[in-house]
Design an enzyme around this catalytic site. Sequence first.
Site, PDB file in Angstrom:
ATOM      1  N   GLY A 285      48.177  59.550  36.853  1.00 20.33           N
ATOM      2  CA  GLY A 285      48.281  58.329  35.832  1.00 20.33           C
ATOM      3  C   GLY A 285      47.199  58.778  34.916  1.00 20.33           C
ATOM      4  O   GLY A 285      46.742  59.722  34.747  1.00 20.33           O
ATOM      5  N   GLY A 286      47.005  57.594  34.011  1.00 18.59           N
ATOM      6  CA  GLY A 286      46.182  57.663  32.962  1.00 18.59           C
ATOM      7  C   GLY A 286      44.853  57.677  33.291  1.00 18.59           C
ATOM      8  O   GLY A 286      43.832  58.209  32.684  1.00 18.59           O
TER       9      GLY A 286
ATOM     10  N   THR B  69      44.231  60.741  39.612  1.00 16.62           N
ATOM     11  CA  THR B  69      45.255  61.749  40.080  1.00 16.62           C
ATOM     12  C   THR B  69      45.354  61.667  41.794  1.00 16.62           C
ATOM     13  O   THR B  69      44.229  61.262  42.178  1.00 16.62           O
ATOM     14  CB  THR B  69      44.992  63.308  39.835  1.00 16.62           C
ATOM     15  OG1 THR B  69      44.885  63.297  38.370  1.00 16.62           O
ATOM     16  CG2 THR B  69      46.018  64.099  40.382  1.00 16.62           C
ATOM     17  N   VAL B  70      46.289  61.462  42.352  1.00 20.42           N
ATOM     18  CA  VAL B  70      46.530  61.071  43.520  1.00 20.42           C
ATOM     19  C   VAL B  70      46.656  62.477  44.350  1.00 20.42           C
ATOM     20  O   VAL B  70      47.830  63.033  43.988  1.00 20.42           O
ATOM     21  CB  VAL B  70      47.353  60.227  43.911  1.00 20.42           C
ATOM     22  CG1 VAL B  70      47.428  59.735  45.269  1.00 20.42           C
ATOM     23  CG2 VAL B  70      46.910  58.704  43.401  1.00 20.42           C
TER      24      VAL B  70
ATOM     25  N   ASP C 209      46.974  44.449  37.978  1.00 20.36           N
ATOM     26  CA  ASP C 209      47.619  45.761  37.532  1.00 20.36           C
ATOM     27  C   ASP C 209      48.962  45.977  38.124  1.00 20.36           C
ATOM     28  O   ASP C 209      49.266  46.783  38.639  1.00 20.36           O
ATOM     29  CB  ASP C 209      46.902  47.194  37.399  1.00 20.36           C
ATOM     30  CG  ASP C 209      47.388  48.134  36.709  1.00 20.36           C
ATOM     31  OD1 ASP C 209      48.462  47.986  35.925  1.00 20.36           O
ATOM     32  OD2 ASP C 209      46.902  49.269  36.958  1.00 20.36           O
TER      33      ASP C 209
END
Length: 418
Positions: A261-262, A265-266, A377
């Site tokens: 994502g912005g 990181t996963v 979110d």
Amino acid sequence: MVNGSCTGVGCCEVDIPKGLKNVNTRSHSSQNHTKVENFNRCGYGFISKHLSKNFSIDSLRTLRSQKMMPMVLDWAIGNETCNDVENKSNYVCGDNSSCQNSEDGCGYRCKCKDGYDGNPYLPNGCQDIDECENRNNCNHLGQECINKPGKFTCACIKGYHLDQSAGVCVASQSSLQVKLLVGVGISFIVMLVFSSWLYLMVKQRKLIKLRQRFFEQNGGLILQQKLSKLENSTATAKIFTTEELRKATNNYDETLIIGRGGFATVYKGFLPNNRIVAIKKSKTVDESQIEQFINEVVVLSQINHRNVAKLLGCCLETQVPLLVYEFIPNGTLFEYIHHKNKASIVSWEIRLSIVAETVEALSYLHFAAFPPIIHRDVKSSNILLDSTHTAKVSDFGASRLVPRDQTQLTTMMQGTLG
């Protein structure tokens, strides 16, 4: 009579001549002592080992109580000498032995030759002695012992040669140079190893200090204090070390990335207990919000709702904290909405269930959790689906806790644009 004297007064002695076949002893007095009081008429004669008996006046009184005297049997084989029997069939000396004439003048005996030991009367009774087992032989610098039948020799080892004048082994010039080079090489290697070890130690200490600084900077002490108050709770967050998460992700291997994502990181990770987890590695952190971040970690770790992704713990030893969640295997809702191949396999019943479960999770966070949590979110990419397509609300990085003393809270919309 005189103590220690055996020359005829009260005592007399004589050596047995060599070659004597028979010995008779007889004692008598050359004077008439019948009128002398306390005169002992008894006489004693005996054979004993040479110099084993030291005559004394007391011996006349105690000799009768002594039952045995020390003797040595001197023997020999036959009556012939070595010259007479060495070539005859009745010669009994075995291999590696020599013949010695008896000192009494008749017969012979056998003896193992120098360098051999054993029974000289057996055919192979005398065996070679390994003189090299004696460390005193050839123990000078540069020498080695070489055993040979019946003897041994001292030879110079490689790199040494015999100095004829001194009779010792001395190092060759080339050997000295080799030893010098070897010594210098070993010294260099030792210095290199020591320097490397010292460098690694200093580097390790710096790394430990850096991790400790990050840990304190990211609110580790605050988190430890808060967790200590929740010792009785089995759902408290675990504080992971950097090494634990590095091993779990194989040093953050890119093949283990399951989301990007912005802001983070996963990675998919594997803990030592074979539990699969999702490790979220953020890109930035707001240092002014550290205390709130710690509060959210404590609260989220205690949430136990089937539709909320479980927060297992965090790592604070890196510049940006790492969060560890339970692993949800079926991807995000975003994929099922926008990818046709996945959208086609989800029925309307499952879709309705996903919506209801998501709303239920948000309702729980707003009204049942204490303190209440505002996600801020909510989007399809933050709703995960497990193997049975059960919804799991995740990614609370932008969430806010509602303070206990406030009944209302105004927040700005957060998250990724679009």
